[in-house]
Design a protein around this motif. Structure first.
Motif, PDB file in Angstrom:
ATOM      1  N   ASP A  55       6.911 -10.187  13.211  1.00  0.00           N
ATOM      2  CA  ASP A  55       7.095  -8.755  13.443  1.00  0.00           C
ATOM      3  C   ASP A  55       7.937  -8.100  12.354  1.00  0.00           C
ATOM      4  OD1 ASP A  55       5.681  -9.037  15.749  1.00  0.00           O
ATOM      5  OD2 ASP A  55       7.429  -9.089  17.069  1.00  0.00           O
ATOM      6  N   GLY A  56       7.436  -6.967  11.879  1.00  0.00           N
ATOM      7  CA  GLY A  56       8.198  -6.153  10.945  1.00  0.00           C
ATOM      8  C   GLY A  56       8.057  -6.538   9.493  1.00  0.00           C
ATOM      9  N   THR A  57       7.478  -7.687   9.203  1.00  0.00           N
ATOM     10  CA  THR A  57       7.301  -8.085   7.803  1.00  0.00           C
ATOM     11  C   THR A  57       6.308  -7.139   7.154  1.00  0.00           C
ATOM     12  OG1 THR A  57       7.657 -10.383   8.447  1.00  0.00           O
ATOM     13  CG2 THR A  57       6.761  -9.987   6.246  1.00  0.00           C
ATOM     14  N   ARG A  58       6.707  -6.541   6.053  1.00  0.00           N
ATOM     15  CA  ARG A  58       5.853  -5.507   5.461  1.00  0.00           C
ATOM     16  C   ARG A  58       5.879  -5.557   3.943  1.00  0.00           C
ATOM     17  NH1 ARG A  58       8.806  -0.989   3.696  1.00  0.00           N
ATOM     18  NH2 ARG A  58      11.025  -1.052   4.286  1.00  0.00           N
ATOM     19  N   LEU A  59       4.834  -4.985   3.361  1.00  0.00           N
ATOM     20  CA  LEU A  59       4.644  -4.950   1.923  1.00  0.00           C
ATOM     21  C   LEU A  59       4.958  -3.562   1.391  1.00  0.00           C
ATOM     22  CD1 LEU A  59       3.405  -5.932  -0.828  1.00  0.00           C
ATOM     23  CD2 LEU A  59       1.162  -5.389   0.146  1.00  0.00           C
ATOM     24  N   GLU A  60       5.754  -3.508   0.335  1.00  0.00           N
ATOM     25  CA  GLU A  60       6.050  -2.244  -0.359  1.00  0.00           C
ATOM     26  C   GLU A  60       5.662  -2.390  -1.823  1.00  0.00           C
ATOM     27  OE1 GLU A  60       9.856   0.527  -1.786  1.00  0.00           O
ATOM     28  OE2 GLU A  60      10.187  -1.385  -0.753  1.00  0.00           O
ATOM     29  N   PHE A  61       4.908  -1.446  -2.347  1.00  0.00           N
ATOM     30  CA  PHE A  61       4.523  -1.484  -3.753  1.00  0.00           C
ATOM     31  C   PHE A  61       5.517  -0.705  -4.606  1.00  0.00           C
ATOM     32  CE2 PHE A  61       0.252  -2.772  -2.347  1.00  0.00           C
ATOM     33  CZ  PHE A  61      -0.015  -3.741  -3.304  1.00  0.00           C
ATOM     34  N   ILE A  62       5.962  -1.327  -5.681  1.00  0.00           N
ATOM     35  CA  ILE A  62       6.765  -0.644  -6.703  1.00  0.00           C
ATOM     36  C   ILE A  62       5.841  -0.167  -7.813  1.00  0.00           C
ATOM     37  CG2 ILE A  62       8.749  -0.830  -8.245  1.00  0.00           C
ATOM     38  CD1 ILE A  62       9.322  -1.174  -5.203  1.00  0.00           C
ATOM     39  N   VAL A  63       4.930  -1.043  -8.241  1.00  0.00           N
ATOM     40  CA  VAL A  63       3.859  -0.693  -9.184  1.00  0.00           C
ATOM     41  C   VAL A  63       2.564  -1.230  -8.598  1.00  0.00           C
ATOM     42  CG1 VAL A  63       2.889  -1.029 -11.485  1.00  0.00           C
ATOM     43  CG2 VAL A  63       5.367  -0.771 -11.207  1.00  0.00           C
ATOM     44  N   LYS A  64       1.562  -0.377  -8.479  1.00  0.00           N
ATOM     45  CA  LYS A  64       0.250  -0.812  -7.984  1.00  0.00           C
ATOM     46  C   LYS A  64      -0.816  -0.204  -8.883  1.00  0.00           C
ATOM     47  CE  LYS A  64      -2.603  -1.127  -3.800  1.00  0.00           C
ATOM     48  NZ  LYS A  64      -3.856  -0.498  -4.300  1.00  0.00           N
ATOM     49  N   ASP A  65      -1.111  -0.915  -9.960  1.00  0.00           N
ATOM     50  CA  ASP A  65      -2.120  -0.443 -10.893  1.00  0.00           C
ATOM     51  C   ASP A  65      -3.512  -0.556 -10.294  1.00  0.00           C
ATOM     52  OD1 ASP A  65      -0.634   0.463 -12.953  1.00  0.00           O
ATOM     53  OD2 ASP A  65      -0.969  -1.231 -14.287  1.00  0.00           O
ATOM     54  N   GLU A  66      -4.367   0.346 -10.692  1.00  0.00           N
ATOM     55  CA  GLU A  66      -5.764   0.249 -10.309  1.00  0.00           C
ATOM     56  C   GLU A  66      -6.503  -0.680 -11.284  1.00  0.00           C
ATOM     57  OE1 GLU A  66      -8.094   3.951 -11.783  1.00  0.00           O
ATOM     58  OE2 GLU A  66      -6.030   4.647 -11.472  1.00  0.00           O
TER      59      GLU A  66
END
Length: 288
Positions: A186-197
């Protein structure tokens, strides 16, 4: 890439000194922030009216050094993702065995990344024709959290550097990581700092007139190149996304690969020969 920047400028100086009048204009750009993704540098520049007015036909940018006689040439590069994985957990005294702790979630996520990393290392070792730019790399680079030795933290945060190979499906890769986060708890989440296409490669075939001219120029100066994917991320990807043919090339052969290492160097003769090579290549492209 101080050497490349100086070689560009010296090539142009020699054009002027030799009275060269070329059919096309040459523009040299020096922009900030490439090492942190380039969004505030080239990323903004390519959206500007100033850039659009340049009417760019094709472009050069850096490439890796080559320890052999053959030079490296890149027409593609991996997709850069910098991420943070937030692993919250039950806080409390470290003398107890609480369930659902932040460290347990970190343990699960790190194991998943390391298993994937080992698969890519095995793939690279098994095929001598592959280079590091042909596989997906993942590395946990930082972990933050905790304030005291005997206190369970409410959260650990992992920083992860990912470079996705050109042939890897970015949507499937994202879904895999999001699945790991759900499985971790529970609560584990992903945050992007750089997300290139994803950036399409520059084609190296008969449909690309710039490549035909460049290949002929390589032959004229006796330069042999090995085509490969750039292992890191360079500003040239912003041009490729606009459909501009772009080549990663730096005339650094017989030079050890010391990216960001101590005592990185370029031999004087290799540097000076590189100016002569750029002279021939840029003249050919600018007169096409």
């Amino acid at each position: 890439m101080k050497c490349v920047g100086i070689q560009y400028l010296e090539t142009i100086r020699r054009f002027i000194e030799d009275g060269k009048r070329l059919k096309r204009s040459i523009h040299v750009s020096f922009v900030p922030d490439e090492e942190i993704g380039g969004k505030e540098g080239m990323g903004l520049f390519v959206k500007s009216d100033e850039f659009k007015k340049l009417n760019i036909g094709c472009a050069f940018d850096e490439a890796r050094a080559s320890p052999t006689e053959v030079f490296n040439l890149s027409n593609k590069e991996r997709t850069l993702w910098h991420m943070k994985i937030h692993c919250p957990g039950t806080p409390g005294h470290a003398s107890l065995l609480h369930d659902n702790t932040a460290a347990e979630k970190v343990h699960y996520i790190v194991n998943k990344f390391m298993a994937f990393r080992e698969e890519e290392k095995t793939k690279l070792k098994a095929n001598k024709n592959l280079t590091i730019g042909d596989v997906t790399t993942v590395n946990v680079t930082m972990m933050t959290g905790g304030v005291q030795l005997n206190v369970l933290p409410p959260e650990f945060v992992l920083a992860v550097d990912c470079r996705l190979a050109v042939d890897r499906n970015v949507d499937e890769f994202l879904a895999m990581i999001q699945g790991w986060c759900q499985e971790a708890g529970d609560g584990t989440r992903l945050e992007f700092i750089v997300k290139d296409e994803y950036t399409p490669p520059t084609p190296l075939n008969e449909t690309n007139k710039w490549w035909i001219t460049l290949k002929e120029a390589f032959n004229s100066v006796g330069v042999h190149v090995k085509v490969q994917s750039t292992p890191g991320a360079t500003d040239i990807r912003y041009l490729r996304r606009l459909g501009i043919p772009a080549f990663g090339f730096a005339p650094m052969n017989n030079t050890p690969v010391l990216l960001h290492a101590n005592d990185e160097f370029l031999n004087e003769k290799t540097f000076l020969r590189g100016i002569e090579i750029y002279y021939a290549l840029i003249e050919a492209l600018a007169n096409m």
